[in-house]
Design an enzyme around this catalytic site. Structure first.
Site, PDB file in Angstrom:
ATOM      1  N   SER A 193      16.177  13.950 -40.893  1.00  0.00           N
ATOM      2  CA  SER A 193      16.804  12.632 -40.831  1.00  0.00           C
ATOM      3  C   SER A 193      18.277  12.658 -41.254  1.00  0.00           C
ATOM      4  O   SER A 193      18.657  13.314 -42.231  1.00  0.00           O
ATOM      5  CB  SER A 193      16.040  11.651 -41.717  1.00  0.00           C
ATOM      6  OG  SER A 193      16.707  10.405 -41.748  1.00  0.00           O
ATOM      7  N   SER A 238      19.661   9.703 -41.949  1.00  0.00           N
ATOM      8  CA  SER A 238      19.812   8.424 -42.650  1.00  0.00           C
ATOM      9  C   SER A 238      20.494   8.550 -44.009  1.00  0.00           C
ATOM     10  O   SER A 238      21.337   7.710 -44.352  1.00  0.00           O
ATOM     11  CB  SER A 238      18.447   7.740 -42.792  1.00  0.00           C
ATOM     12  OG  SER A 238      17.956   7.349 -41.524  1.00  0.00           O
ATOM     13  N   THR A 277       9.853   5.394 -40.476  1.00  0.00           N
ATOM     14  CA  THR A 277       9.960   6.065 -39.187  1.00  0.00           C
ATOM     15  C   THR A 277       8.589   6.581 -38.769  1.00  0.00           C
ATOM     16  O   THR A 277       7.573   6.286 -39.398  1.00  0.00           O
ATOM     17  CB  THR A 277      11.013   7.192 -39.247  1.00  0.00           C
ATOM     18  OG1 THR A 277      11.251   7.684 -37.930  1.00  0.00           O
ATOM     19  CG2 THR A 277      10.577   8.328 -40.156  1.00  0.00           C
ATOM     20  N   LYS A 288       5.490   3.140 -38.120  1.00  0.00           N
ATOM     21  CA  LYS A 288       6.135   1.857 -37.832  1.00  0.00           C
ATOM     22  C   LYS A 288       5.130   0.736 -37.537  1.00  0.00           C
ATOM     23  O   LYS A 288       5.397  -0.433 -37.835  1.00  0.00           O
ATOM     24  CB  LYS A 288       7.108   1.996 -36.667  1.00  0.00           C
ATOM     25  CG  LYS A 288       8.350   2.793 -37.013  1.00  0.00           C
ATOM     26  CD  LYS A 288       9.345   2.795 -35.857  1.00  0.00           C
ATOM     27  CE  LYS A 288      10.600   3.579 -36.214  1.00  0.00           C
ATOM     28  NZ  LYS A 288      11.598   3.522 -35.121  1.00  0.00           N
ATOM     29  N   ASN A 316      10.544  -1.196 -39.159  1.00  0.00           N
ATOM     30  CA  ASN A 316      11.304  -0.013 -39.568  1.00  0.00           C
ATOM     31  C   ASN A 316      12.142  -0.252 -40.817  1.00  0.00           C
ATOM     32  O   ASN A 316      12.783   0.667 -41.318  1.00  0.00           O
ATOM     33  CB  ASN A 316      12.203   0.472 -38.421  1.00  0.00           C
ATOM     34  CG  ASN A 316      13.445  -0.376 -38.256  1.00  0.00           C
ATOM     35  OD1 ASN A 316      13.431  -1.585 -38.513  1.00  0.00           O
ATOM     36  ND2 ASN A 316      14.534   0.236 -37.824  1.00  0.00           N
ATOM     37  N   GLY A 353       5.365   4.472 -27.028  1.00  0.00           N
ATOM     38  CA  GLY A 353       5.066   4.586 -28.446  1.00  0.00           C
ATOM     39  C   GLY A 353       5.770   3.520 -29.264  1.00  0.00           C
ATOM     40  O   GLY A 353       6.259   2.514 -28.740  1.00  0.00           O
ATOM     41  N   GLY A 354       5.851   3.752 -30.581  1.00  0.00           N
ATOM     42  CA  GLY A 354       6.421   2.774 -31.495  1.00  0.00           C
ATOM     43  C   GLY A 354       7.855   2.408 -31.187  1.00  0.00           C
ATOM     44  O   GLY A 354       8.256   1.248 -31.337  1.00  0.00           O
ATOM     45  N   THR A 364       0.297   8.709 -20.355  1.00  0.00           N
ATOM     46  CA  THR A 364      -1.022   8.095 -20.361  1.00  0.00           C
ATOM     47  C   THR A 364      -0.869   6.643 -19.942  1.00  0.00           C
ATOM     48  O   THR A 364      -0.324   5.828 -20.685  1.00  0.00           O
ATOM     49  CB  THR A 364      -1.660   8.169 -21.768  1.00  0.00           C
ATOM     50  OG1 THR A 364      -1.601   9.510 -22.247  1.00  0.00           O
ATOM     51  CG2 THR A 364      -3.101   7.710 -21.729  1.00  0.00           C
ATOM     52  N   ARG A 418      -1.719   3.366 -22.088  1.00  0.00           N
ATOM     53  CA  ARG A 418      -0.818   2.991 -23.189  1.00  0.00           C
ATOM     54  C   ARG A 418       0.342   2.149 -22.664  1.00  0.00           C
ATOM     55  O   ARG A 418       0.786   1.197 -23.327  1.00  0.00           O
ATOM     56  CB  ARG A 418      -0.295   4.240 -23.894  1.00  0.00           C
ATOM     57  CG  ARG A 418      -1.367   4.995 -24.659  1.00  0.00           C
ATOM     58  CD  ARG A 418      -0.757   6.087 -25.537  1.00  0.00           C
ATOM     59  NE  ARG A 418      -1.780   6.824 -26.251  1.00  0.00           N
ATOM     60  CZ  ARG A 418      -2.303   6.459 -27.409  1.00  0.00           C
ATOM     61  NH1 ARG A 418      -1.896   5.330 -27.974  1.00  0.00           N
ATOM     62  NH2 ARG A 418      -3.219   7.192 -27.994  1.00  0.00           N
TER      63      ARG A 418
END
Length: 278
Positions: free
Chosen positions: A17, A19, A65, A69, A90, A132-133, A155, A158
């Site tokens: 990260s 961050s 992260t 999330k 987040n 995804g998230g 997929t 999803r």
């Protein structure tokens, strides 16, 4: 000894990260001293790690992260409107009575960055690769600008779940692989983690052209193009950017939630690149 307000990032993995570097830059910009670190959070330990962190007086906020999330919502007391809409969080802030406020700054972060890059035009056809998230965080904001948004995921079911969640917000559709080639997209966003594994999403090269704006949420620390962006360039795109600007933008909105001061995103991106590019 001076006690600094503490903030952290929960996730797995977190060693990569940026961050902590970003928030160190922010701290100097807004002239508020605070400390920011990362907490590697093992599976099934999120609840206890959160509790231990926020019981400390000077631990006032955090980021979340992958892969937490969506999972973290069950441990949060109050959600902002955009967190409720996206169904993911987040950013956390300790509020009155030691309650936790959950927010999602991913959507506004990508909007800010696409505007900064001039990648977002009026009434775009946007392809988002991945369900995804990250996609849950950005889809509502992209739909809100009167765009048509198409979701493709390896997929299909999803993608269908994501599409059904937000289909009342505007023009949102999910596509199967054999359908993608039948559409023209102004903006193509890779929201998968394929770059981490040095791979590219399984999409037809025919959708890439000189007019394609290509954006990858992933980025390389050394400043080089991601595998996805290299692939886009190879097949004709001349407009391509990675997600480092989104990373800084969403972090800036987290910073504002915590400190009520908004850092300079452009200056931070420039300084961050100097620090990480070799």
């Amino acid at each position: 000894m001076v006690n600094l307000n503490n903030f952290s990032l929960f996730g797995n993995p977190v060693s990569h990260s940026l961050s902590p570097i970003i928030h160190k830059i922010f701290s100097k910009q807004i002239n508020i001293k605070y400390f920011y670190n990362t907490i590697l959070t093992p599976k099934n330990c999120l609840k206890i790690f959160l509790k231990d962190f926020f019981k400390e007086k000077y631990n006032l906020g955090a980021n979340v992260t992958l892969p937490y999330k969506k999972k973290i919502i069950k441990y949060i007391d109050v959600l902002t409107k955009r967190a409720k809409i996206s169904g993911s969080v987040n950013t956390l802030k300790k509020i009155e009575n030691n309650f936790l406020l959950g927010d999602n700054t991913d959507g506004i972060g990508i909007l800010d960055d696409l505007k900064r890059l001039n990648f977002l035009k009026k009434k775009n056809n946007i392809l988002i690769i991945g369900a995804g998230g990250a996609s849950y965080g950005i889809v509502p904001n992209l739909i809100s600008k009167n765009n048509k948004v198409y979701i493709y995921n390896r997929t299909f079911y999803r993608a269908k779940i994501l599409s059904e969640k937000f289909n009342n917000f505007g023009n949102l559709f999910c596509l199967k692989k054999n359908e993608i080639k039948n559409y023209n997209f102004n903006l193509i966003i890779n929201a998968t983690s394929s770059g981490v594994f040095n791979k590219i999403p399984d999409i037809p090269k025919s959708i890439i052209s000189k007019s394609s704006y290509c954006y990858d949420l992933y980025f390389q620390k050394n400043g080089k193009s991601t595998p996805f962006l290299k692939w886009c360039k190879k097949y004709g795109s001349i407009y391509f950017k990675d997600g480092i600007g989104m990373l800084v933008s969403q972090a800036a909105h987290s910073c504002f939630l915590w400190h009520k001061k908004f850092p300079n995103v452009e200056k931070t991106i420039i300084e961050l690149k100097k620090k990480i590019e070799i």
